[in-house]
Design an enzyme around this catalytic site. Sequence first.
Site, short mmCIF file in Angstrom:
data_model
loop_
_atom_site.label_atom_id
_atom_site.label_comp_id
_atom_site.label_asym_id
_atom_site.label_seq_id
_atom_site.Cartn_x
_atom_site.Cartn_y
_atom_site.Cartn_z
N ALA A 69 -135.42 12.37 123.31
CA ALA A 69 -135.30 11.02 123.88
C ALA A 69 -135.73 10.94 125.34
CB ALA A 69 -133.86 10.54 123.75
N ASP A 128 -132.84 22.91 121.83
CA ASP A 128 -133.95 23.04 120.88
C ASP A 128 -133.37 22.72 119.51
OD1 ASP A 128 -135.87 23.81 119.06
OD2 ASP A 128 -136.29 25.74 119.99
N VAL A 129 -133.67 21.53 119.01
CA VAL A 129 -133.01 21.08 117.79
C VAL A 129 -133.55 21.75 116.52
CG1 VAL A 129 -132.16 18.89 118.68
CG2 VAL A 129 -134.49 19.02 117.76
N ASN A 137 -135.32 11.95 116.01
CA ASN A 137 -136.62 11.51 116.52
C ASN A 137 -137.49 12.66 117.00
OD1 ASN A 137 -138.55 9.51 117.96
ND2 ASN A 137 -137.79 10.80 119.63
N TYR A 168 -148.47 18.18 109.68
CA TYR A 168 -147.75 16.99 110.12
C TYR A 168 -147.43 16.10 108.91
CZ TYR A 168 -146.59 13.02 113.14
OH TYR A 168 -145.94 11.99 113.79
N ALA A 228 -146.93 17.01 105.86
CA ALA A 228 -145.87 17.64 105.08
C ALA A 228 -144.51 17.49 105.75
CB ALA A 228 -146.19 19.12 104.87
N LYS A 233 -143.46 15.14 107.78
CA LYS A 233 -142.98 13.77 107.74
C LYS A 233 -142.65 13.32 106.31
CE LYS A 233 -143.05 12.98 112.14
NZ LYS A 233 -141.79 12.77 112.89
N ILE A 273 -148.56 3.88 117.23
CA ILE A 273 -147.70 3.38 118.29
C ILE A 273 -148.24 3.89 119.62
CG2 ILE A 273 -145.36 3.30 119.20
CD1 ILE A 273 -145.74 1.92 116.45
#
Length: 235
Positions: free
Chosen positions: A6, A56-57, A83, A148, A150, A152, A181
């Site tokens: 974020a 680091d998620v 996100n 990318y 795969a 998503k 975006i």
Amino acid sequence: ALVTGASRGIGAAIALGMADAGAAIAINFQEREEAANEVAERLRSAGGRAMIVRADVSQSADITRMIAEIGAEFGPVDILINNAGIGHQHSIDDLTEEEWNRTIAVNLTSAFLCTQAVHQGMRERGWGRIVNITSGAARGSGGIGVHYNASKAGMEGLTRGYASRLAKDGITVNAIAPSLILTDMFPTSLEEAKRRIPAGRPGTPEEVAMAVIMVLANPYLTGQTIQLNGGLSFI
């Protein structure tokens, strides 16, 4: 509310929009501490409550520590926005196993780990909201690469799987799939985008935030992927 990734772009816009709606925001970041602090200061200056938390998620130990820090400051996480993501462009000829694994870890495994870390508490309280930020690349060819695509597409499957299992506990799980975006990951020129997109322009991070807030407000909407693409596709 916890918003991963974020410190900038879509994640920052979501954090700002949700703060306007009244949520206390935990701003997750990994590297851009200064940018995360700037977002937090914007929230506080507008009368909101905000904290930043480095993690680091894609790493479960980091997530455990992050959730504990948020709990100590704000209490349990009621809203999770997955996100965080990366999108390094590669052709099928130069894509490496290392880049594949890193993309899956950051974009998909992170959503699994964060959801696992908060859903039990949501179930105990009988309320929760989870939103996964996916991409139009989950259902189209995309311009970044198969890694990318795969990652998503996996997030969409994760969304439906959790939604079906958590609906009875008062928890909704949905996905927002933005395409084209205007952020620093914008993949094409503005002129090309204007030609391709029926709306005649790319979307904005603030419009993604609007879609997230719309989804959060509806307790009967779950397991869905909302396409946000200016009419680029209708699947």
